[in-house]
Enzyme design. Sequence first.
Site, PDB file in Angstrom:
ATOM      1  N   CYS A 266       0.763  -1.260  -0.116  1.00 25.25           N
ATOM      2  CA  CYS A 266      -0.041  -0.003  -0.035  1.00 25.25           C
ATOM      3  C   CYS A 266       0.737   1.154  -0.009  1.00 25.25           C
ATOM      4  O   CYS A 266       0.706   2.020  -0.972  1.00 25.25           O
ATOM      5  CB  CYS A 266      -0.831  -0.210   1.120  1.00 25.25           C
ATOM      6  SG  CYS A 266      -2.123  -1.079   1.132  1.00 25.25           S
TER       7      CYS A 266
HETATM    8  P1  NAD Z   1      -5.070  -8.704  -3.567  1.00 20.85           P
HETATM    9  O1  NAD Z   1      -4.063  -8.571  -4.707  1.00 20.85           O
HETATM   10  O2  NAD Z   1      -4.186  -9.234  -2.481  1.00 20.85           O
HETATM   11  O3  NAD Z   1      -6.256  -9.123  -3.606  1.00 20.85           O
HETATM   12  C1  NAD Z   1      -7.095  -8.782  -5.205  1.00 20.85           C
HETATM   13  C2  NAD Z   1      -7.897  -9.965  -5.437  1.00 20.85           C
HETATM   14  O4  NAD Z   1      -8.653  -9.750  -6.666  1.00 20.85           O
HETATM   15  C3  NAD Z   1      -6.875 -11.121  -6.089  1.00 20.85           C
HETATM   16  O5  NAD Z   1      -7.108 -12.328  -5.297  1.00 20.85           O
HETATM   17  C4  NAD Z   1      -7.289 -11.329  -7.584  1.00 20.85           C
HETATM   18  O6  NAD Z   1      -7.319 -12.407  -8.062  1.00 20.85           O
HETATM   19  C5  NAD Z   1      -8.698 -10.631  -7.499  1.00 20.85           C
HETATM   20  N1  NAD Z   1      -9.197 -10.218  -8.715  1.00 20.85           N
HETATM   21  C6  NAD Z   1      -8.489  -9.442  -9.570  1.00 20.85           C
HETATM   22  N2  NAD Z   1      -9.422  -9.277 -10.768  1.00 20.85           N
HETATM   23  C7  NAD Z   1     -10.673  -9.829 -10.403  1.00 20.85           C
HETATM   24  C8  NAD Z   1     -11.807  -9.654 -11.103  1.00 20.85           C
HETATM   25  N3  NAD Z   1     -12.039  -9.073 -12.180  1.00 20.85           N
HETATM   26  N4  NAD Z   1     -13.056 -10.457 -10.232  1.00 20.85           N
HETATM   27  C9  NAD Z   1     -12.581 -11.168  -9.297  1.00 20.85           C
HETATM   28  N5  NAD Z   1     -11.275 -11.293  -8.735  1.00 20.85           N
HETATM   29  C10 NAD Z   1     -10.466 -10.420  -9.191  1.00 20.85           C
HETATM   30  O7  NAD Z   1      -5.085  -7.062  -3.147  1.00 20.85           O
HETATM   31  P2  NAD Z   1      -5.305  -6.478  -1.624  1.00 20.85           P
HETATM   32  O8  NAD Z   1      -4.180  -6.463  -1.039  1.00 20.85           O
HETATM   33  O9  NAD Z   1      -6.439  -7.401  -1.075  1.00 20.85           O
HETATM   34  O10 NAD Z   1      -5.732  -5.346  -2.030  1.00 20.85           O
HETATM   35  C11 NAD Z   1      -7.047  -4.619  -2.766  1.00 20.85           C
HETATM   36  C12 NAD Z   1      -7.092  -3.211  -2.737  1.00 20.85           C
HETATM   37  O11 NAD Z   1      -7.347  -2.838  -1.289  1.00 20.85           O
HETATM   38  C13 NAD Z   1      -6.189  -2.462  -3.293  1.00 20.85           C
HETATM   39  O12 NAD Z   1      -6.753  -1.348  -4.003  1.00 20.85           O
HETATM   40  C14 NAD Z   1      -5.275  -1.962  -2.010  1.00 20.85           C
HETATM   41  O13 NAD Z   1      -4.531  -0.867  -2.323  1.00 20.85           O
HETATM   42  C15 NAD Z   1      -6.221  -1.926  -1.087  1.00 20.85           C
HETATM   43  N6  NAD Z   1      -6.008  -1.967   0.288  1.00 20.85           N
HETATM   44  C16 NAD Z   1      -5.052  -3.114   0.679  1.00 20.85           C
HETATM   45  C17 NAD Z   1      -4.575  -3.042   1.968  1.00 20.85           C
HETATM   46  C18 NAD Z   1      -3.776  -4.143   2.308  1.00 20.85           C
HETATM   47  O14 NAD Z   1      -3.293  -4.136   3.503  1.00 20.85           O
HETATM   48  N7  NAD Z   1      -3.433  -5.173   1.504  1.00 20.85           N
HETATM   49  C19 NAD Z   1      -5.278  -2.315   2.882  1.00 20.85           C
HETATM   50  C20 NAD Z   1      -6.025  -1.385   2.530  1.00 20.85           C
HETATM   51  C21 NAD Z   1      -6.323  -1.261   1.190  1.00 20.85           C
END
Ligand code: NAD
Length: 426
Positions: A266
């Site tokens: 992030c």
């Molecule tokens: P991640 O990569 O762990 O998870 C995203 C998931 O979405 C993956 O499992 C992927 O396979 C799936 N995906 C992708 N395209 C898709 C689609 N079209 N349909 C269905 N599934 C699909 O990402 P994350 O770490 O969970 O982050 C997600 C969002 O949240 C980002 O914008 C990130 O910046 C934000 N965020 C992350 C955190 C963190 O600590 N990881 C904290 C706050 C906000």
Amino acid sequence: MVDVRISVIGGGYVGLVSSASFAELGHNVSIIEIDKYKIETINSGRAPIYEKGLDDLLSKHAGRNLKATDSYDMVADSDLSFICVGTPPGPDGGADLSMVASASRSIGRNLRDKEGYHVVVVKSTVPPCTTEKLVVPTVLGEVGCRSDDIGFAMNPEFLREGMAVYDFMHPDRIVIGSSEEEVGDLVESAYSGIDSPVHRVGIKAAEMIKYASNAMLATKISFSNEIGNICKDLGIDVYEVMRGVGLDHRISPHFLNAGAGFGGSCLPKDVSALIRLAESLGEDPILLKSVIEVNERQPVRLVDLLEKRVGDLGGKEIAVLGLSFKNDTDDVRDSRAIEVILDLKEKGATVKAYDPLAIPNAKRVVSDIRYCRSAAEALEGSDACLILTEWPEFGALDEEFDLMKSRVILEGRRILSCKDAEGICW
Ligand code: NAD
């Protein structure tokens, strides 16, 4: 208890933790995911990632009020759909919104024949105006003419990896951005049962709150690192200094730990995306650029310090303890440890690495180093050791360092209790 039917698009860190927590709050939740392994693992009641408490929630709710699928059909049977897909950095450092666009198209297609009201909620971190300019027109474009029954909201997520389930259930605040009150009310009802202030704002403000929060956290870390670098030159303990600074209630003691810099999925990407956004508006965000620059220099400083202690790194054996970007997670995205390892390899060193959780993920990023099963195995015969994650188990290491050729111990994270370790900025 309000029972809301929820679909969550993306079962990664944010989507899966949100889903399991919404299920714990009593809602019916469908996770829509494209990764078959994740779907199978979640449906078997286990978490495909490491997060404290997540396995317990999944074993309790999977197959009952929580299920994972690759089909978007469930969108039509839900009241709310949360977009939780990744927004990784694009080639210019701006946010790559292609997964958000694709999820929006699929949601729209599946809302065409839906009876009743539905709210599409963006939870992914997206630049201000994304919901308005990308998500709304994409969803409505797919739905066609019937759009009165669809609302839009933005609900950023602030959980910390390693503490994600706790943070979701005990947030400092819940931010809900919407342009219509009843839309925000429906989103808020999904959180009923959670005791937290709710900050209701417009959609663009909600998007910006997330970026501004991460930029502030990153700034605190780079500030502490800069002070730490000066303190080291002066023989001052930066931790004593920042404890004194953090006692000021206007500053708070959090995110003031000097070290090898911030990583994770992030902070680096969100600050970079905010810089690109500002530049696209004709601004020159000099503070944010410096935050990134200080952060990029810290791993280099650690390797410079190592060279000062052991000389040319060619042919040297270096033990790296810690691979994840922080303790209590197996996430190595943008981990400072990976940066350091790549630098060590380039300089001809042989790297022996150990981490209690993150080795499988690290192997996908760096394959040609030796991964060890314990800290002691990594230390044995090494010319120097670098500590790059503040895993509590490293805190107790002492005699194990006697296994090294010589006790050259450098900390990028302050965790050791032995007296002869030298810190990157202490
Ligand atoms: P991640 O990569 O762990 O998870 C995203 C998931 O979405 C993956 O499992 C992927 O396979 C799936 N995906 C992708 N395209 C898709 C689609 N079209 N349909 C269905 N599934 C699909 O990402 P994350 O770490 O969970 O982050 C997600 C969002 O949240 C980002 O914008 C990130 O910046 C934000 N965020 C992350 C955190 C963190 O600590 N990881 C904290 C706050 C906000």
